[in-house]
Write an enzyme that holds these catalytic residues in place. Sequence first.
Site, PDB file in Angstrom:
ATOM      1  N   GLU A  16       0.832  -1.203   0.000  1.00  0.00           N
ATOM      2  CA  GLU A  16       0.000   0.000   0.000  1.00  0.00           C
ATOM      3  C   GLU A  16       0.866   1.252   0.000  1.00  0.00           C
ATOM      4  O   GLU A  16       1.726   1.399   0.865  1.00  0.00           O
ATOM      5  CB  GLU A  16      -0.932  -0.008   1.220  1.00  0.00           C
ATOM      6  CG  GLU A  16      -1.922  -1.159   1.181  1.00  0.00           C
ATOM      7  CD  GLU A  16      -2.900  -1.166   2.350  1.00  0.00           C
ATOM      8  OE1 GLU A  16      -2.775  -0.305   3.257  1.00  0.00           O
ATOM      9  OE2 GLU A  16      -3.800  -2.022   2.351  1.00  0.00           O
ATOM     10  N   HIS A  53      -7.674   2.000   1.270  1.00  0.00           N
ATOM     11  CA  HIS A  53      -7.599   1.674   2.702  1.00  0.00           C
ATOM     12  C   HIS A  53      -8.172   2.815   3.540  1.00  0.00           C
ATOM     13  O   HIS A  53      -7.499   3.375   4.416  1.00  0.00           O
ATOM     14  CB  HIS A  53      -6.167   1.361   3.136  1.00  0.00           C
ATOM     15  CG  HIS A  53      -6.116   0.509   4.376  1.00  0.00           C
ATOM     16  ND1 HIS A  53      -5.058  -0.294   4.701  1.00  0.00           N
ATOM     17  CD2 HIS A  53      -7.017   0.347   5.386  1.00  0.00           C
ATOM     18  CE1 HIS A  53      -5.278  -0.919   5.844  1.00  0.00           C
ATOM     19  NE2 HIS A  53      -6.471  -0.540   6.274  1.00  0.00           N
TER      20      HIS A  53
END
Length: 318
Positions: free
Chosen positions: A263, A282
């Site tokens: 990420e 996220h």
Amino acid sequence: MGPFRLAVLDDYQGVSGEFADWSSLPVQITVFRAPLGSPADVTRALEPFDAIVAMRERTALPGDVLRALPRLRLIATTGMANAAIDLRAAAGCGITVCGTTGMAGAVATIEHTWALILALARRVPRHDALVRAGGWQDGLGTTLHGRTLGIVGLGNIGRGLIPVAHALGMRVTAWSRRLAAVPAGVDAPGKEAFFAGADVLSVHIKLAPSTRHYIGAAELALLKPSALLVNTSRGPIVDTAALVAALRAGRLAGAALDVFDTEPPPPGDPLRTAPNVVLSPHVGYVTRESYAQYFPQLVEDVAAFLAGQPIRVLEEAP
């Protein structure tokens, strides 16, 4: 000796100053708004700091990084668990790790999970893009009423999905390797029947070495081709390669993901080009309400540490 220096990590939206009264602390603040990069980059960036404020698991702080930061004395993180921090290494380095409490993040994640389920089932991103481009309807959505929601893991977030599912007229099933008590209105079939019967599969277990690729090719093969998979937990819990293969082969109707193996996902991540996916960065727990709960407690953590009385200290599980 110089001032006590505090690094606020991964303030992507640039809002930490809105929710945290840093001016109440006798420290020098540096806010990082972008990911720091590789472990070597993290080490170089954080070498001058005495304390770190970490937002969930955005920046990994493994043992090799912590041991390379001899000045570091405190890590304050949101939540009372953070798999990205090596607590054993922190203890060995004399670094105190403190957390925050509260359910605002869990409630936000429950709501975001439903946002992704509905967006995927009703093809909202696809139709939004079509209308913006001058087009109109394309493809058919799926009605959730009468369908089965299969929940992997029944912690606070997994259980929080149940009332909404029932309100929508869905049947609810649950499964995990260590499933405990199952609430009324939820069935707990065996593994194969669970996966085979799920129309929407939603993942809600913690990431640990034992749960990496918890849902792999074998589990995905049990799902019906019309099934939808939603993951708002952690990326590596689902085998990404197996998921992409199933999507491209038409063995799975779609996936909605708020979490990724890396990420942010790199430009070549296959999920960026996989068919029938809804992706969000996220943000399941990222709301004004959750930040309003997190950041004041982070300030409290730092103030208590400076006063010699640390609070909400995280320790490695026995």
